[in-house]
Design a protein around this motif. Structure first.
Motif, PDB file in Angstrom:
ATOM      1  N   GLU A  26       7.643  12.473 -19.640  1.00  0.00           N
ATOM      2  CA  GLU A  26       8.542  13.528 -20.101  1.00  0.00           C
ATOM      3  C   GLU A  26       9.244  13.166 -21.422  1.00  0.00           C
ATOM      4  OE1 GLU A  26      11.120  14.484 -16.825  1.00  0.00           O
ATOM      5  OE2 GLU A  26       9.638  15.855 -15.958  1.00  0.00           O
ATOM      6  N   GLN A  27       8.558  12.378 -22.252  1.00  0.00           N
ATOM      7  CA  GLN A  27       9.085  12.022 -23.568  1.00  0.00           C
ATOM      8  C   GLN A  27       8.079  12.481 -24.630  1.00  0.00           C
ATOM      9  OE1 GLN A  27      12.244  10.539 -23.991  1.00  0.00           O
ATOM     10  NE2 GLN A  27      12.329  10.993 -21.804  1.00  0.00           N
ATOM     11  N   PRO A  28       8.542  13.065 -25.734  1.00  0.00           N
ATOM     12  CA  PRO A  28       7.615  13.619 -26.730  1.00  0.00           C
ATOM     13  C   PRO A  28       7.150  12.624 -27.792  1.00  0.00           C
ATOM     14  CG  PRO A  28       9.854  14.176 -27.320  1.00  0.00           C
ATOM     15  CD  PRO A  28       9.940  13.412 -26.020  1.00  0.00           C
ATOM     16  N   ASP A  29       7.750  11.430 -27.817  1.00  0.00           N
ATOM     17  CA  ASP A  29       7.493  10.498 -28.919  1.00  0.00           C
ATOM     18  C   ASP A  29       6.038  10.039 -28.968  1.00  0.00           C
ATOM     19  OD1 ASP A  29      10.406   9.984 -29.790  1.00  0.00           O
ATOM     20  OD2 ASP A  29      10.429   9.586 -27.636  1.00  0.00           O
ATOM     21  N   GLU A  30       5.567   9.815 -30.195  1.00  0.00           N
ATOM     22  CA  GLU A  30       4.247   9.236 -30.438  1.00  0.00           C
ATOM     23  C   GLU A  30       4.388   8.120 -31.471  1.00  0.00           C
ATOM     24  OE1 GLU A  30       1.787  12.374 -31.893  1.00  0.00           O
ATOM     25  OE2 GLU A  30       1.234  13.060 -29.892  1.00  0.00           O
ATOM     26  N   SER A  31       3.494   7.155 -31.388  1.00  0.00           N
ATOM     27  CA  SER A  31       3.368   6.134 -32.434  1.00  0.00           C
ATOM     28  C   SER A  31       1.921   5.699 -32.406  1.00  0.00           C
ATOM     29  CB  SER A  31       4.311   4.958 -32.179  1.00  0.00           C
ATOM     30  OG  SER A  31       4.243   4.030 -33.254  1.00  0.00           O
ATOM     31  N   ARG A  32       1.118   6.303 -33.278  1.00  0.00           N
ATOM     32  CA  ARG A  32      -0.340   6.225 -33.184  1.00  0.00           C
ATOM     33  C   ARG A  32      -0.913   5.347 -34.299  1.00  0.00           C
ATOM     34  NH1 ARG A  32      -2.586  10.211 -30.063  1.00  0.00           N
ATOM     35  NH2 ARG A  32      -4.397  10.417 -31.426  1.00  0.00           N
ATOM     36  N   PHE A  33      -1.700   4.364 -33.877  1.00  0.00           N
ATOM     37  CA  PHE A  33      -2.321   3.434 -34.809  1.00  0.00           C
ATOM     38  C   PHE A  33      -3.838   3.519 -34.669  1.00  0.00           C
ATOM     39  CE2 PHE A  33       1.916   1.909 -34.103  1.00  0.00           C
ATOM     40  CZ  PHE A  33       2.329   1.469 -35.363  1.00  0.00           C
ATOM     41  N   PRO A  34      -4.531   4.068 -35.673  1.00  0.00           N
ATOM     42  CA  PRO A  34      -5.991   4.153 -35.594  1.00  0.00           C
ATOM     43  C   PRO A  34      -6.631   2.769 -35.482  1.00  0.00           C
ATOM     44  CG  PRO A  34      -5.132   5.568 -37.338  1.00  0.00           C
ATOM     45  CD  PRO A  34      -3.991   4.724 -36.880  1.00  0.00           C
ATOM     46  N   VAL A  35      -7.671   2.696 -34.661  1.00  0.00           N
ATOM     47  CA  VAL A  35      -8.451   1.464 -34.553  1.00  0.00           C
ATOM     48  C   VAL A  35      -9.435   1.445 -35.720  1.00  0.00           C
ATOM     49  CG1 VAL A  35     -10.109   0.159 -33.166  1.00  0.00           C
ATOM     50  CG2 VAL A  35      -8.212   1.375 -32.047  1.00  0.00           C
ATOM     51  N   GLU A  36      -9.276   0.485 -36.609  1.00  0.00           N
ATOM     52  CA  GLU A  36     -10.140   0.398 -37.784  1.00  0.00           C
ATOM     53  C   GLU A  36     -11.426  -0.373 -37.504  1.00  0.00           C
ATOM     54  OE1 GLU A  36      -7.300   0.792 -41.675  1.00  0.00           O
ATOM     55  OE2 GLU A  36      -7.883  -1.228 -41.049  1.00  0.00           O
ATOM     56  N   GLU A  37     -11.348  -1.330 -36.588  1.00  0.00           N
ATOM     57  CA  GLU A  37     -12.498  -2.205 -36.370  1.00  0.00           C
ATOM     58  C   GLU A  37     -12.527  -2.677 -34.922  1.00  0.00           C
ATOM     59  OE1 GLU A  37     -14.151  -6.576 -37.938  1.00  0.00           O
ATOM     60  OE2 GLU A  37     -12.211  -5.798 -38.610  1.00  0.00           O
ATOM     61  N   VAL A  38     -13.716  -2.681 -34.352  1.00  0.00           N
ATOM     62  CA  VAL A  38     -13.918  -3.333 -33.056  1.00  0.00           C
ATOM     63  C   VAL A  38     -14.351  -4.762 -33.373  1.00  0.00           C
ATOM     64  CG1 VAL A  38     -15.208  -3.339 -30.895  1.00  0.00           C
ATOM     65  CG2 VAL A  38     -14.545  -1.162 -31.963  1.00  0.00           C
ATOM     66  N   VAL A  39     -13.471  -5.698 -33.131  1.00  0.00           N
ATOM     67  CA  VAL A  39     -13.670  -7.078 -33.564  1.00  0.00           C
ATOM     68  C   VAL A  39     -14.609  -7.832 -32.634  1.00  0.00           C
ATOM     69  CG1 VAL A  39     -12.493  -9.273 -34.010  1.00  0.00           C
ATOM     70  CG2 VAL A  39     -11.397  -7.096 -34.643  1.00  0.00           C
ATOM     71  N   TRP A  40     -14.427  -7.633 -31.338  1.00  0.00           N
ATOM     72  CA  TRP A  40     -15.220  -8.394 -30.375  1.00  0.00           C
ATOM     73  C   TRP A  40     -15.295  -7.651 -29.049  1.00  0.00           C
ATOM     74  CZ3 TRP A  40     -18.733 -11.979 -30.102  1.00  0.00           C
ATOM     75  CH2 TRP A  40     -19.005 -12.622 -28.883  1.00  0.00           C
ATOM     76  N   ILE A  41     -16.477  -7.633 -28.447  1.00  0.00           N
ATOM     77  CA  ILE A  41     -16.664  -7.173 -27.062  1.00  0.00           C
ATOM     78  C   ILE A  41     -17.391  -8.283 -26.337  1.00  0.00           C
ATOM     79  CG2 ILE A  41     -17.669  -5.449 -25.529  1.00  0.00           C
ATOM     80  CD1 ILE A  41     -17.507  -3.426 -27.792  1.00  0.00           C
ATOM     81  N   GLU A  42     -16.807  -8.781 -25.286  1.00  0.00           N
ATOM     82  CA  GLU A  42     -17.413  -9.874 -24.517  1.00  0.00           C
ATOM     83  C   GLU A  42     -18.754  -9.421 -23.942  1.00  0.00           C
ATOM     84  OE1 GLU A  42     -16.778 -13.922 -23.045  1.00  0.00           O
ATOM     85  OE2 GLU A  42     -15.858 -12.681 -24.619  1.00  0.00           O
ATOM     86  N   PRO A  43     -19.781 -10.276 -23.985  1.00  0.00           N
ATOM     87  CA  PRO A  43     -21.095  -9.884 -23.446  1.00  0.00           C
ATOM     88  C   PRO A  43     -21.022  -9.482 -21.979  1.00  0.00           C
ATOM     89  CG  PRO A  43     -21.257 -11.917 -24.705  1.00  0.00           C
ATOM     90  CD  PRO A  43     -19.795 -11.619 -24.574  1.00  0.00           C
TER      91      PRO A  43
END
Length: 333
Positions: free
Chosen positions: A177-194
């Protein structure tokens, strides 16, 4: 799940039995006039408590189990980065609440650094939780990152769906019930574990400023030495975004989560096991959207793990923070 720790201290056990009429009345109101909770008795509850404490509880009464977990392992709301008790009248352990209240000044500074991973150009609106481990690096689960990224010719690439590139955004709010946003785009997927790795983790790099020009929250400090068997029983908080889960009983979810999903919440619990291979277990109450949640030590406010598996009333597992620290040291720049 090993239920022994739900009533490992006599004070919580006695509080539950002493307040059982209050607990049962609240549950009956939630279920409505035809509620079968009217058949609950203190004797039946005492028997379940004794079996849980002795490690002999065989889950067969999901309703009573949900009520016990709601009392001993509550899930709190987060509003304006503050821990808030749900205003639904359901009884919650004063013993557990006191543990959390005593840690409030250490836990609340961590809350803004946890965000929901939202998607664009995808059939899902969001896929899980992530949290800052450096000024721009976000840690989450492999099975979360797999929804929007894949291995590419050089590193990892965002997936294409219906001819459009999927984009991910970390929003550090999505509070009830809060309207606030703070949005940070993901620029890079650095690592995904196998896939063959037992460690369900991934690293993302966000843009250095949010969509409104704001700076990212402070990173969460990692408990780099890692936990040991001596830490079993340590109180922790899991901060993330529980989503309604088809694997859990719908009425039990209502009793535990008040019918509130998809927003930032905090669940208190204890470490139940620490494995040598870098996995720890905890008994905080979680649902599917908690994938990628931070597990924070109440004593110091440091992250001890990355939650990656579990449903309400079942086993919960997390990657130990010492392994996260090694990965962060490798990819931080």
């Amino acid at each position: 799940m090993d239920y022994r720790q739900l009533f490992s201290d006599d004070a919580t056990k006695q509080e539950f039995l002493d307040r059982f009429d209050e607990v049962a009345a609240g549950a009956a109101e939630w279920d409505g006039p035809e509620s079968t909770t009217r058949g609950l008795t203190v004797d039946r509850a005492a028997e379940a408590v004794a079996l849980m404490k002795e490690g002999r509880w065989a889950s067969g009464d999901s309703q009573l189990e949900a009520i016990i977990r709601r009392f001993t392992r509550p899930v709190y709301l987060i509003q304006r980065s503050t821990i808030v008790v749900p205003a639904d009248g359901m009884a919650t352990s004063a013993e557990v609440a006191a543990n959390l209240e005593g840690a409030r000044t250490r836990i609340e500074p961590v809350i803004p650094s946890v965000g929901r991973i939202d998607l664009r150009n995808h059939h899902l609106d969001w896929v899980g939780t992530g949290w800052l481990v450096t000024s721009r690096l976000v840690v989450t689960n492999r099975h979360v990152a797999d929804q929007f990224a894949r291995p590419g010719a050089e590193g990892f690439a965002f997936r294409m769906l219906a001819g459009r590139q999927v984009r991910a955004v970390l929003d550090c709010y999505h509070e009830y019930e809060q309207p606030d946003e703070s949005r940070f785009p993901v620029e890079e997927v650095v690592w995904i574990e196998p896939d063959e790795s037992p460690f369900d983790l991934a690293l993302l790099r966000i843009r250095e400023t949010g969509e409104d020009g704001e700076s990212p929250p402070l990173p969460i400090e990692l408990h780099e030495p890692g936990l040991t068997g001596a830490d079993v029983g340590r109180w922790v908080a899991v901060i993330g975004y529980p989503a309604q889960d088809s694997r859990a009983h719908p009425l039990d979810q209502q009793r535990i989560f008040d019918g509130v999903y998809n927003c930032k919440r905090l669940a208190a619990g204890r470490v139940t096991a620490v494995e040598n291979r870098g996995i720890l277990s905890h008994d905080a109450t979680t649902l599917g959207g908690n994938s990628g949640s931070v597990v924070v030590d109440l004593d110091h406010g440091r992250a001890v793990g990355l939650h990656f598996g579990g449903v309400a009333g079942s086993h919960n597992a997390a990657v130990d923070a010492s392994l996260l620290a090694r990965l962060v040291h490798t990819y931080d720049r």
